[in-house]
Design an enzyme around this catalytic site. Structure first.
Site, PDB file in Angstrom:
ATOM      1  N   LYS A   6      -3.430   0.712   2.377  1.00  0.00           N
ATOM      2  CA  LYS A   6      -4.328   0.065   3.343  1.00  0.00           C
ATOM      3  C   LYS A   6      -5.764   0.516   3.161  1.00  0.00           C
ATOM      4  O   LYS A   6      -6.695  -0.186   3.487  1.00  0.00           O
ATOM      5  CB  LYS A   6      -3.865   0.370   4.755  1.00  0.00           C
ATOM      6  CG  LYS A   6      -2.670  -0.483   5.141  1.00  0.00           C
ATOM      7  CD  LYS A   6      -2.248  -0.266   6.562  1.00  0.00           C
ATOM      8  CE  LYS A   6      -1.036  -1.116   6.870  1.00  0.00           C
ATOM      9  NZ  LYS A   6      -0.092  -0.499   7.754  1.00  0.00           N
TER      10      LYS A   6
HETATM   11  N1  GLU Z   1       6.578  -0.836   9.706  1.00  0.00           N
HETATM   12  C1  GLU Z   1       6.894  -0.413   8.368  1.00  0.00           C
HETATM   13  C2  GLU Z   1       5.640  -0.358   7.531  1.00  0.00           C
HETATM   14  O1  GLU Z   1       4.674  -1.025   7.845  1.00  0.00           O
HETATM   15  C3  GLU Z   1       7.870  -1.317   7.653  1.00  0.00           C
HETATM   16  C4  GLU Z   1       9.180  -1.344   8.290  1.00  0.00           C
HETATM   17  C5  GLU Z   1      10.301  -2.000   7.512  1.00  0.00           C
HETATM   18  O2  GLU Z   1      10.078  -3.041   6.858  1.00  0.00           O
HETATM   19  O3  GLU Z   1      11.397  -1.498   7.608  1.00  0.00           O
HETATM   20  O4  GLU Z   1       5.625   0.350   6.554  1.00  0.00           O
END
Ligand code: GLU
Length: 283
Positions: free
Chosen positions: A254
Protein backbone atom coordinates in the site's frame (compact mmCIF):
# COMPACT_ATOMS: atom_id res chain seq x y z
CA UNK A 1 -23.77 -25.54 -4.84
CA UNK A 2 -23.78 -21.86 -5.85
CA UNK A 3 -20.40 -20.23 -5.59
CA UNK A 4 -19.92 -17.32 -3.18
CA UNK A 5 -16.65 -15.38 -3.29
CA UNK A 6 -15.56 -12.22 -1.56
CA UNK A 7 -12.99 -9.44 -1.62
CA UNK A 8 -12.09 -8.40 1.92
CA UNK A 9 -9.62 -5.50 1.97
CA UNK A 10 -8.52 -3.66 5.10
CA UNK A 11 -8.98 0.10 4.64
CA UNK A 12 -5.47 1.03 5.74
CA UNK A 13 -4.52 2.70 2.45
CA UNK A 14 -5.55 3.10 -1.17
CA UNK A 15 -6.06 0.00 -3.28
CA UNK A 16 -3.10 -0.87 -5.48
CA UNK A 17 -2.66 -3.19 -8.42
CA UNK A 18 -2.32 -6.22 -6.19
CA UNK A 19 -5.71 -5.55 -4.63
CA UNK A 20 -7.25 -4.99 -8.05
CA UNK A 21 -5.94 -8.38 -9.15
CA UNK A 22 -7.33 -10.05 -6.04
CA UNK A 23 -10.70 -8.34 -6.39
CA UNK A 24 -10.95 -9.20 -10.09
CA UNK A 25 -10.14 -12.83 -9.38
CA UNK A 26 -12.92 -13.16 -6.81
CA UNK A 27 -15.38 -11.18 -8.94
CA UNK A 28 -14.70 -13.15 -12.12
CA UNK A 29 -15.00 -16.51 -10.38
CA UNK A 30 -18.42 -15.54 -9.05
CA UNK A 31 -19.69 -13.92 -12.21
CA UNK A 32 -18.53 -16.73 -14.52
CA UNK A 33 -20.45 -19.24 -12.43
CA UNK A 34 -23.56 -17.13 -11.88
CA UNK A 35 -22.63 -16.93 -8.21
CA UNK A 36 -22.37 -14.20 -5.61
CA UNK A 37 -19.53 -11.72 -5.10
CA UNK A 38 -19.36 -10.01 -1.72
CA UNK A 39 -17.42 -6.98 -0.58
CA UNK A 40 -16.31 -6.83 3.03
CA UNK A 41 -14.30 -4.09 4.74
CA UNK A 42 -11.99 -5.58 7.36
CA UNK A 43 -11.79 -2.38 9.38
CA UNK A 44 -11.40 -3.90 12.81
CA UNK A 45 -8.12 -2.20 13.72
CA UNK A 46 -8.93 1.37 14.84
CA UNK A 47 -5.28 2.41 14.81
CA UNK A 48 -4.70 1.60 11.14
CA UNK A 49 -8.06 1.88 9.36
CA UNK A 50 -9.54 5.17 8.13
CA UNK A 51 -13.11 5.80 6.96
CA UNK A 52 -11.68 7.80 4.05
CA UNK A 53 -9.92 4.69 2.76
CA UNK A 54 -13.16 2.67 3.04
CA UNK A 55 -14.96 5.19 0.86
CA UNK A 56 -12.04 5.19 -1.58
CA UNK A 57 -12.15 1.39 -1.87
CA UNK A 58 -15.79 1.48 -2.97
CA UNK A 59 -15.06 4.23 -5.49
CA UNK A 60 -11.98 2.51 -6.88
CA UNK A 61 -13.74 -0.84 -7.33
CA UNK A 62 -16.68 0.85 -9.05
CA UNK A 63 -14.24 2.67 -11.34
CA UNK A 64 -12.62 -0.67 -12.16
CA UNK A 65 -16.05 -1.90 -13.23
CA UNK A 66 -16.69 -4.35 -10.40
CA UNK A 67 -20.14 -4.73 -8.90
CA UNK A 68 -20.85 -6.57 -5.68
CA UNK A 69 -23.95 -8.28 -4.36
CA UNK A 70 -25.86 -7.07 -1.33
CA UNK A 71 -24.66 -4.70 1.35
CA UNK A 72 -21.00 -4.07 2.03
CA UNK A 73 -20.20 -5.60 5.39
CA UNK A 74 -17.99 -3.36 7.54
CA UNK A 75 -16.59 -5.42 10.40
CA UNK A 76 -16.44 -2.43 12.75
CA UNK A 77 -20.25 -2.38 12.74
CA UNK A 78 -20.43 -5.96 14.06
CA UNK A 79 -18.25 -5.95 17.17
CA UNK A 80 -20.86 -7.65 19.42
CA UNK A 81 -20.86 -10.67 17.08
CA UNK A 82 -17.11 -11.17 17.46
CA UNK A 83 -17.37 -10.56 21.19
CA UNK A 84 -19.99 -13.32 21.45
CA UNK A 85 -17.65 -15.76 19.72
CA UNK A 86 -14.80 -14.81 22.07
CA UNK A 87 -17.11 -15.22 25.08
CA UNK A 88 -18.08 -18.67 23.83
CA UNK A 89 -14.42 -19.69 23.49
CA UNK A 90 -13.71 -18.28 26.96
CA UNK A 91 -16.58 -20.27 28.44
CA UNK A 92 -14.99 -23.41 26.98
CA UNK A 93 -11.61 -22.50 28.50
CA UNK A 94 -10.06 -22.08 25.05
CA UNK A 95 -8.88 -18.49 25.42
CA UNK A 96 -7.17 -16.69 28.28
CA UNK A 97 -6.38 -13.04 29.03
CA UNK A 98 -2.80 -11.99 28.31
CA UNK A 99 -1.54 -8.88 30.11
CA UNK A 100 1.97 -8.98 28.66
CA UNK A 101 3.52 -6.01 26.90
CA UNK A 102 5.95 -6.53 24.04
CA UNK A 103 8.75 -5.80 26.50
CA UNK A 104 7.48 -8.47 28.91
CA UNK A 105 7.44 -11.01 26.09
CA UNK A 106 10.90 -10.05 24.84
CA UNK A 107 12.30 -10.34 28.37
CA UNK A 108 10.73 -13.74 28.91
CA UNK A 109 11.92 -15.02 25.55
CA UNK A 110 15.47 -13.74 26.18
CA UNK A 111 15.55 -15.65 29.46
CA UNK A 112 14.42 -18.95 27.95
CA UNK A 113 16.62 -21.49 26.25
CA UNK A 114 14.52 -21.78 23.09
CA UNK A 115 12.60 -19.16 21.11
CA UNK A 116 10.48 -20.82 18.42
CA UNK A 117 9.12 -18.56 15.67
CA UNK A 118 5.74 -18.59 13.97
CA UNK A 119 5.09 -18.57 10.22
CA UNK A 120 5.18 -14.75 10.12
CA UNK A 121 8.67 -14.73 11.63
CA UNK A 122 7.49 -13.38 15.00
CA UNK A 123 8.64 -15.15 18.09
CA UNK A 124 5.98 -17.40 19.61
CA UNK A 125 4.35 -16.31 22.83
CA UNK A 126 6.09 -18.09 25.71
CA UNK A 127 2.83 -18.74 27.57
CA UNK A 128 3.46 -16.51 30.60
CA UNK A 129 -0.18 -15.55 31.20
CA UNK A 130 -1.44 -19.06 30.42
CA UNK A 131 0.41 -20.14 33.57
CA UNK A 132 -0.93 -17.36 35.81
CA UNK A 133 -2.56 -18.67 38.99
CA UNK A 134 -6.33 -18.22 38.78
CA UNK A 135 -6.39 -15.75 41.67
CA UNK A 136 -3.76 -13.48 40.13
CA UNK A 137 -5.61 -13.56 36.84
CA UNK A 138 -8.93 -12.70 38.48
CA UNK A 139 -7.34 -9.84 40.46
CA UNK A 140 -5.75 -8.31 37.38
CA UNK A 141 -9.03 -8.58 35.44
CA UNK A 142 -10.92 -7.04 38.35
CA UNK A 143 -8.42 -4.16 38.42
CA UNK A 144 -9.23 -3.49 34.78
CA UNK A 145 -5.70 -4.18 33.54
CA UNK A 146 -5.60 -4.02 29.73
CA UNK A 147 -5.27 -7.43 28.14
CA UNK A 148 -5.39 -9.34 24.91
CA UNK A 149 -7.14 -12.70 24.51
CA UNK A 150 -5.04 -15.61 23.35
CA UNK A 151 -6.07 -18.99 22.07
CA UNK A 152 -4.83 -21.81 24.29
CA UNK A 153 -3.38 -23.75 21.39
CA UNK A 154 -2.86 -27.03 23.24
CA UNK A 155 -6.45 -27.08 24.48
CA UNK A 156 -7.77 -26.01 21.09
CA UNK A 157 -5.92 -28.83 19.34
CA UNK A 158 -7.27 -31.29 21.88
CA UNK A 159 -10.83 -30.18 21.03
CA UNK A 160 -10.66 -30.88 17.28
CA UNK A 161 -9.84 -33.92 15.12
CA UNK A 162 -6.14 -34.76 15.16
CA UNK A 163 -5.83 -34.19 11.43
CA UNK A 164 -7.09 -30.95 9.96
CA UNK A 165 -6.79 -30.07 6.30
CA UNK A 166 -8.20 -27.74 3.70
CA UNK A 167 -8.87 -27.84 -0.02
CA UNK A 168 -6.57 -25.70 -2.13
CA UNK A 169 -7.60 -25.33 -5.75
CA UNK A 170 -5.16 -26.95 -8.11
CA UNK A 171 -3.48 -28.86 -5.27
CA UNK A 172 -6.19 -30.77 -3.49
CA UNK A 173 -6.10 -31.56 0.19
CA UNK A 174 -3.45 -29.73 2.22
CA UNK A 175 -2.61 -30.68 5.81
CA UNK A 176 -2.76 -27.87 8.37
CA UNK A 177 -0.26 -27.19 11.11
CA UNK A 178 -1.97 -24.63 13.34
CA UNK A 179 0.36 -25.40 16.26
CA UNK A 180 3.03 -23.34 14.51
CA UNK A 181 1.09 -20.20 15.54
CA UNK A 182 1.39 -20.93 19.24
CA UNK A 183 -1.14 -19.15 21.47
CA UNK A 184 -2.40 -16.80 18.75
CA UNK A 185 -3.98 -13.48 19.70
CA UNK A 186 -7.74 -13.47 19.00
CA UNK A 187 -8.40 -10.03 20.51
CA UNK A 188 -5.76 -7.37 20.96
CA UNK A 189 -5.45 -4.85 23.76
CA UNK A 190 -6.17 -2.10 21.25
CA UNK A 191 -8.45 -3.93 18.79
CA UNK A 192 -11.60 -5.79 19.79
CA UNK A 193 -10.96 -8.92 17.71
CA UNK A 194 -8.22 -10.21 15.45
CA UNK A 195 -8.20 -10.61 11.69
CA UNK A 196 -8.13 -14.41 12.10
CA UNK A 197 -11.27 -14.51 14.19
CA UNK A 198 -13.25 -11.99 12.15
CA UNK A 199 -12.36 -13.39 8.76
CA UNK A 200 -13.36 -16.94 9.65
CA UNK A 201 -16.53 -15.74 11.37
CA UNK A 202 -17.58 -13.66 8.40
CA UNK A 203 -16.72 -16.25 5.76
CA UNK A 204 -18.97 -18.67 7.63
CA UNK A 205 -21.74 -16.18 8.32
CA UNK A 206 -21.82 -14.97 4.73
CA UNK A 207 -21.72 -18.47 3.26
CA UNK A 208 -18.46 -17.93 1.36
CA UNK A 209 -17.65 -21.13 -0.56
CA UNK A 210 -14.40 -20.07 -2.26
CA UNK A 211 -11.80 -17.84 -0.62
CA UNK A 212 -9.52 -16.26 -3.21
CA UNK A 213 -6.68 -14.22 -1.73
CA UNK A 214 -2.96 -13.58 -1.94
CA UNK A 215 -0.41 -16.27 -1.16
CA UNK A 216 0.84 -14.14 1.75
CA UNK A 217 -2.21 -15.31 3.70
CA UNK A 218 -1.70 -18.95 2.93
CA UNK A 219 0.03 -19.90 6.19
CA UNK A 220 -2.83 -18.29 8.13
CA UNK A 221 -5.25 -20.75 6.54
CA UNK A 222 -4.12 -23.44 9.00
CA UNK A 223 -5.18 -21.25 11.91
CA UNK A 224 -8.44 -20.34 10.17
CA UNK A 225 -9.17 -24.03 9.65
CA UNK A 226 -8.61 -24.66 13.37
CA UNK A 227 -11.05 -21.88 14.30
CA UNK A 228 -13.62 -23.28 11.87
CA UNK A 229 -13.28 -26.72 13.44
CA UNK A 230 -13.52 -25.33 16.98
CA UNK A 231 -16.59 -23.27 16.18
CA UNK A 232 -18.42 -25.76 13.97
CA UNK A 233 -18.18 -23.53 10.91
CA UNK A 234 -17.98 -24.94 7.38
CA UNK A 235 -14.63 -24.87 5.59
CA UNK A 236 -14.66 -22.99 2.28
CA UNK A 237 -12.33 -23.97 -0.55
CA UNK A 238 -9.25 -21.82 -1.00
CA UNK A 239 -7.44 -20.48 -4.03
CA UNK A 240 -4.35 -18.51 -3.01
CA UNK A 241 -2.88 -16.54 -5.87
CA UNK A 242 0.66 -15.34 -6.46
CA UNK A 243 1.38 -11.76 -5.41
CA UNK A 244 2.05 -9.13 -8.04
CA UNK A 245 5.52 -7.66 -7.94
CA UNK A 246 7.01 -4.44 -9.29
CA UNK A 247 9.66 -4.23 -11.99
CA UNK A 248 12.38 -5.07 -9.48
CA UNK A 249 10.52 -8.15 -8.25
CA UNK A 250 9.48 -6.52 -4.99
CA UNK A 251 5.99 -7.24 -3.71
CA UNK A 252 3.55 -4.36 -4.18
CA UNK A 253 2.41 -2.74 -0.97
CA UNK A 254 0.00 0.00 0.00
CA UNK A 255 2.90 2.34 0.58
CA UNK A 256 3.86 2.18 -3.13
CA UNK A 257 1.67 5.09 -4.10
CA UNK A 258 2.67 4.89 -7.76
CA UNK A 259 0.75 1.66 -8.11
CA UNK A 260 -2.55 2.84 -6.61
CA UNK A 261 -5.72 2.72 -8.67
CA UNK A 262 -6.27 6.39 -7.81
CA UNK A 263 -3.05 7.36 -9.49
CA UNK A 264 -3.80 5.25 -12.54
CA UNK A 265 -7.19 6.83 -12.87
CA UNK A 266 -5.64 10.30 -12.51
CA UNK A 267 -3.11 9.39 -15.18
CA UNK A 268 -5.94 8.62 -17.61
CA UNK A 269 -5.72 4.82 -17.57
CA UNK A 270 -8.88 3.18 -18.95
CA UNK A 271 -10.38 0.68 -16.49
CA UNK A 272 -11.05 -1.87 -19.24
CA UNK A 273 -7.37 -1.80 -20.23
CA UNK A 274 -6.32 -2.30 -16.63
CA UNK A 275 -8.75 -5.19 -16.20
CA UNK A 276 -7.43 -6.89 -19.31
CA UNK A 277 -3.83 -6.37 -18.21
CA UNK A 278 -4.40 -7.82 -14.75
CA UNK A 279 -6.63 -10.69 -15.75
CA UNK A 280 -6.19 -11.99 -19.29
CA UNK A 281 -9.31 -14.09 -18.76
CA UNK A 282 -11.26 -10.83 -18.85
CA UNK A 283 -9.76 -9.49 -22.09
N1 GLU B 1 -8.25 -8.13 5.11
C1 GLU B 1 -7.14 -8.90 4.61
C2 GLU B 1 -6.15 -7.99 3.92
O1 GLU B 1 -6.52 -6.92 3.47
C3 GLU B 1 -7.53 -9.97 3.62
C4 GLU B 1 -8.38 -10.99 4.21
C5 GLU B 1 -8.61 -12.25 3.39
O2 GLU B 1 -8.78 -12.16 2.16
O3 GLU B 1 -8.68 -13.29 4.00
O4 GLU B 1 -5.01 -8.36 3.81
Amino acid sequence: MAIVTRFAPSPTGYLHLGHAFSALTAWRRARQAGGTFLLRLEDIDPARCRPGFSAAILQDLAWLGLDWDGEVRAQSAHLPEYRAVLDGLAARGLVYPCFCTRTDIAREVAASATAPHGPDGAVLYPGTCRRLPEEARAARLAAGEPHALRLDMARALAAVPARLDYEEEGEGTVACDPAQFGDAVLARKDAPASYHLCVTHDDALQGVTLVTRGADLRAATGLHRLLQALLGWPAPRYAHHALLTDATGRRLAKRDSAATLRQMRAAGMAPAALRARLDPALA
